[in-house]
Design an enzyme around this catalytic site. Structure first.
Site, PDB file in Angstrom:
ATOM      1  N   THR A 208       3.657  -3.600   1.495  1.00  0.00           N
ATOM      2  CA  THR A 208       4.226  -2.362   0.937  1.00  0.00           C
ATOM      3  C   THR A 208       4.933  -1.629   2.067  1.00  0.00           C
ATOM      4  OG1 THR A 208       2.545  -2.119  -0.757  1.00  0.00           O
ATOM      5  CG2 THR A 208       3.533  -0.077   0.039  1.00  0.00           C
ATOM      6  N   ARG A 236       0.691  -3.601 -14.655  1.00  0.00           N
ATOM      7  CA  ARG A 236      -0.188  -2.825 -13.757  1.00  0.00           C
ATOM      8  C   ARG A 236       0.666  -1.948 -12.833  1.00  0.00           C
ATOM      9  NH1 ARG A 236      -0.626  -2.427  -7.872  1.00  0.00           N
ATOM     10  NH2 ARG A 236      -2.778  -1.977  -7.343  1.00  0.00           N
ATOM     11  N   GLY A 238       0.397   0.528  -9.454  1.00  0.00           N
ATOM     12  CA  GLY A 238      -0.495   0.894  -8.352  1.00  0.00           C
ATOM     13  C   GLY A 238      -0.321   2.337  -7.921  1.00  0.00           C
ATOM     14  N   ASP A 239      -0.726   2.606  -6.711  1.00  0.00           N
ATOM     15  CA  ASP A 239      -0.690   3.977  -6.192  1.00  0.00           C
ATOM     16  C   ASP A 239       0.690   4.393  -5.686  1.00  0.00           C
ATOM     17  OD1 ASP A 239      -1.111   1.995  -4.164  1.00  0.00           O
ATOM     18  OD2 ASP A 239      -1.347   3.630  -2.735  1.00  0.00           O
ATOM     19  N   THR A 259      -0.593   2.719   2.009  1.00  0.00           N
ATOM     20  CA  THR A 259      -0.577   1.298   1.658  1.00  0.00           C
ATOM     21  C   THR A 259      -2.010   0.803   1.611  1.00  0.00           C
ATOM     22  OG1 THR A 259       0.045  -0.933   2.349  1.00  0.00           O
ATOM     23  CG2 THR A 259      -0.185   0.706   4.109  1.00  0.00           C
ATOM     24  N   GLY A 260      -2.294  -0.064   0.652  1.00  0.00           N
ATOM     25  CA  GLY A 260      -3.663  -0.574   0.545  1.00  0.00           C
ATOM     26  C   GLY A 260      -3.997  -0.875  -0.899  1.00  0.00           C
ATOM     27  N   GLY A 262      -4.450  -0.309  -4.231  1.00  0.00           N
ATOM     28  CA  GLY A 262      -3.928   0.836  -4.974  1.00  0.00           C
ATOM     29  C   GLY A 262      -4.910   1.530  -5.888  1.00  0.00           C
TER      30      GLY A 262
HETATM   31  N1  ASP Z   1      -0.746  -0.040  -2.566  1.00  0.00           N
HETATM   32  C1  ASP Z   1      -0.068  -1.157  -3.145  1.00  0.00           C
HETATM   33  C2  ASP Z   1      -0.511  -1.308  -4.564  1.00  0.00           C
HETATM   34  O1  ASP Z   1      -1.697  -1.244  -4.830  1.00  0.00           O
HETATM   35  C3  ASP Z   1      -0.306  -2.448  -2.408  1.00  0.00           C
HETATM   36  C4  ASP Z   1      -0.257  -2.365  -0.896  1.00  0.00           C
HETATM   37  O2  ASP Z   1       0.012  -1.329  -0.351  1.00  0.00           O
HETATM   38  O3  ASP Z   1      -0.497  -3.393  -0.240  1.00  0.00           O
HETATM   39  O4  ASP Z   1       0.305  -1.556  -5.406  1.00  0.00           O
END
Ligand code: ASP
Length: 342
Positions: A208, A236, A238-239, A259-260, A262
């Site tokens: 991301t 889906r 995400g965040d 990032t992470g 979500g």
């Molecule tokens: N945060 C992103 C999501 O969940 C994925 C990521 O940041 O690696 O869509």
């Protein structure tokens, strides 16, 4: 009488001259002393140093540096933080190295569905798109939603039609295809069939991208863009396109791009929580980010990180994984790009 008028005119002319002189000097003085800063990320995850070749590391570092240089060019010329974060994010979206725009991860049914958001810290205006499959640069679509619509978040077909109407570049979904990501997707499917690995493999979901900037006018902006998580169900979200979760900006506190994993970042409203801790608890950006990423998320086994800038130009890059692609540039001359824990 004439003499008196002449001397009055003379005093007035002198007064005007000095006023103008001081205006010009102080304007240049302000410009020269006003700080700017930009920080970017290209995703966080648990990757081992050995899993990347020296060549790959160089490629990542070069692309991060390219995005920073482009953003700094804007900021050092008095441009806006919004332009800086959009420009940096577009460069990372266009690179197949990252999980955003070209090179995004695949959904469970082998498609690319992209999410992005942008926020202006001065006005608290925000724009986002989610689940788009044909918009070349989702971050620009997010900005158009913010600036040219009464809405904050548009999804799917509605977002794509809007982006087209706004004159943004529309591409065939095949444009986003990247062989490396496809192989990761195939591996994900094989492992799912064998049930030998968990739903999301840490190594596969990285990439991301995001940017946060403070411009010389004192305005903060934040941007985040992603393909989401490999093997996500189609539909889906995400965040990353959720204001307050994967992205937030306020001139009163800070700008944050996350990032992470979500789902955890949404449940914990990560980006807003950091800002709120500063505003209501009086915490510094570093304290707030450390608590949310290293304590709150860790307790939940939630992986990821954030980049952030506060209103004074302090930069924080906090992550609880082994790596986060990241870098920053400040008007003080401090700069750098990094991948692993220092
Ligand atoms: N945060 C992103 C999501 O969940 C994925 C990521 O940041 O690696 O869509």
């Amino acid at each position: 009488m004439k003499n008196m008028m002449r001397s009055n005119n003379c005093i007035f002319a002198r007064f005007l001259f000095f006023t103008l002189f001081f205006c010009v000097i102080s304007t240049f003085g302000l410009f020269a002393s006003k700080p700017y800063a930009v920080v970017i990320h290209g995703g966080a995850g648990n990757i081992a140093r050995e899993s990347l070749s020296d060549e790959q590391i160089e490629d990542y570092n070069n692309k991060l540096a390219e995005a920073l240089i482009a953003a700094e060019e804007i900021l050092s010329n008095g441009g806006t933080s919004l332009d800086a974060v959009e420009t940096a994010t577009r460069i990372l979206e266009d690179s197949p190295l990252f999980n955003a725009g070209k090179g995004a991860v695949f959904t469970i049914d082998g498609k690319n569905e992209l999410d992005a958001s942008i926020m202006c810290g001065q006005t608290h205006n925000a724009g986002a798109v989610a689940g788009v499959t044909t918009v070349k640069n989702p971050i620009s679509a997010a900005r158009k939603v913010m600036e040219n619509s009464p809405h904050v978040l548009l999804t799917g077909k509605g977002a794509e039609t809007f982006a087209f109407e706004q004159g943004l570049e529309i591409v065939d979904p095949g444009y986003f295809f990247d062989r490396r990501r496809w192989n990761q997707y195939r591996e994900f499917i094989r492992n799912q069939v064998n049930r030998s690995r968990s739903y999301i493999d840490e190594d596969l979901k990285m990439g991301t991208v995001g940017a946060v900037a403070l411009d010389i006018h004192g305005n903060i902006a934040a941007a985040t863009s992603t393909g989401g998580m490999v093997g996500k169900r189609y539909g889906r979200i995400g965040d990353s396109p959720i204001i307050g979760a994967g992205n937030y900006a306020s001139n009163l506190t800070c700008g944050v791009s996350a990032t992470g994993h979500g789902e955890y970042f949404i449940r914990n409203i990560v980006a807003y929580d950091i800002s709120a801790r500063m505003k209501y608890k009086g915490q510094s950006l570093a304290e707030a980010a450390h608590f949310v990423i290293q304590e709150k998320l860790r307790e939940q086994d939630a992986n990821g990180g954030i980049i952030a800038i506060d209103k004074d130009g302090n930069i924080v890059m906090e992550f609880n994984t082994t790596a986060m692609f990241r870098g920053f540039v400040k008007s003080t001359g401090e700069k750098g790009v990094w991948i692993f824990q220092e």
